[in-house]
Design an enzyme around this catalytic site. Structure first.
Site, PDB file in Angstrom:
ATOM      1  N   GLU A   1       7.943 -21.665   7.362  1.00 42.21           N
ATOM      2  CA  GLU A   1       8.330 -20.712   8.691  1.00 42.21           C
ATOM      3  C   GLU A   1       9.454 -21.336   9.477  1.00 42.21           C
ATOM      4  O   GLU A   1       9.983 -20.709  10.388  1.00 42.21           O
ATOM      5  CB  GLU A   1       7.322 -20.441   9.513  1.00 42.21           C
ATOM      6  CG  GLU A   1       6.734 -21.590  10.394  1.00 42.21           C
ATOM      7  CD  GLU A   1       5.665 -20.808  11.216  1.00 42.21           C
ATOM      8  OE1 GLU A   1       5.598 -21.069  12.619  1.00 42.21           O
ATOM      9  OE2 GLU A   1       4.798 -20.191  10.859  1.00 42.21           O
TER      10      GLU A   1
ATOM     11  N   GLU B   1       0.667  -1.276  -0.050  1.00 39.60           N
ATOM     12  CA  GLU B   1       0.173  -0.043   0.137  1.00 39.60           C
ATOM     13  C   GLU B   1       0.884   1.303   0.020  1.00 39.60           C
ATOM     14  O   GLU B   1       0.152   2.453  -0.302  1.00 39.60           O
ATOM     15  CB  GLU B   1      -0.844  -0.354   1.158  1.00 39.60           C
ATOM     16  CG  GLU B   1      -2.174  -1.026   0.973  1.00 39.60           C
ATOM     17  CD  GLU B   1      -2.813  -1.018   2.207  1.00 39.60           C
ATOM     18  OE1 GLU B   1      -2.707  -0.778   3.333  1.00 39.60           O
ATOM     19  OE2 GLU B   1      -4.144  -1.868   2.129  1.00 39.60           O
TER      20      GLU B   1
END
Length: 305
Positions: A117, A86
């Site tokens: 992960e 954004e």
């Protein structure tokens, strides 16, 4: 053992306030979740000093030609990815200035790979591939504060001379040892035990909002409270850009249209044209001389209210 490690984490504890949540009517379930969520802003308020230090680090890095690089896994990674994506349309940042490394790559948005992960070496390798230097700031995000992929990236970034920030939701984690600065937003047990996309994720989102927003303000990408570096790439955003110019200068729509056209759609240039009474070339020169800060451009380098 992993089981013993999890038992120590605040985010992995059962929440006594919600232990009967599965027996309740829908509205009461929602009330309990909302009550838990209300604690998050208070927790984040307690982190403001650390967040401010992080903003100063990131501002200095970007102003000096460096990058802000997020690293995360699962929910934390996707929250960070949203924040990074954004920044260009909202603040006009160049591609790559704010970016995100996700454990498992971008494909996890469609088919999550929870095993990714656990790969410490892969996190370190991602940092090496991004050619991280001392100019950059790397921010690791993990509710637990001990996700191997994230720690691998943070430690490799530190070895390469980058500034390293950690954001987690527990105290005294391995992340604190790997970071120059750690932000510990301890939101406590989740409404649903271990579901850290809830309070922990909300705290992370709030912190990242603050981090990039305050950084962009410091970099001159906000004038008053207006997004003056937004990228007007569709009709809605063109209308918003012109409205920003109108609000910033308090002139007629006709004058806004004229200045916006002369500025070739650059909001900052249009504002300086109108506020300083100069042509587009002089407006651009003033902005360039003062690193895009509108107030300084209009006041000979003096930052005034």
């Amino acid at each position: 053992m992993m089981r013993d490690q999890l038992k120590e984490l605040a985010t992995e504890q059962p929440n006594k306030r919600t232990e009967q949540i599965d027996t309740l009517p829908t509205e009461r379930i929602l009330e309990l979740i909302n009550e838990e969520d209300q604690q998050v802003a208070i927790v984040v308020k307690g982190c403001l000093s650390a967040i401010a230090s992080a903003v100063e680090m990131v501002t200095a890095a970007i102003a000096g030609g460096g990058r802000l690089i997020y690293v995360g896994a699962g929910s934390s990674g996707r929250i960070a990815q949203q924040d990074a994506l954004e920044c260009p349309p909202t603040y006009g940042t160049a591609p790559g200035i704010v970016q995100c490394i996700l454990a498992g790559g971008n494909s996890i948005n469609h088919s999550p790979d929870e095993k990714a992960e656990d790969d410490f070496a892969a996190g370190a390798e991602e940092i090496s591939q991004r050619k991280v230097t001392a100019q950059d700031v790397v921010v690791g995000i993990a509710a637990s504060g001990r996700t191997p992929f994230v720690l691998g990236a943070m430690k490799q970034a530190a070895a390469l001379g980058a500034k390293v920030i950690g954001i987690c939701n527990n105290r005294g984690t391995p992340m604190a040892e790997a970071a120059d600065l750690v932000i510990e937003a301890v939101t406590g047990p989740e409404a649903i035990m271990g579901s850290t996309r809830m309070k922990a994720g909300t705290a992370q989102k709030m912190i990242l909002n603050m981090l990039t927003t305050a950084t962009m303000i410091r970099l001159g990408k906000v004038y008053k409270n207006l997004m003056v570096d937004l990228q007007a790439d569709n009709s809605k955003l063109v209308d918003r850009a012109k409205r920003i110019v109108e609000i910033a200068t308090n002139v007629s729509v006709k004058e806004v249209e004229r200045a916006y056209a002369a500025a070739k759609g650059d909001v900052k240039t249009a504002i300086v044209i109108l506020a300083a009474g100069v042509d587009s070339s002089e407006a651009r020169r003033k902005l360039a001389e003062h690193d895009g800060h509108i107030r300084k451009a209009m006041n000979g380098g003096i930052e005034v209210g």
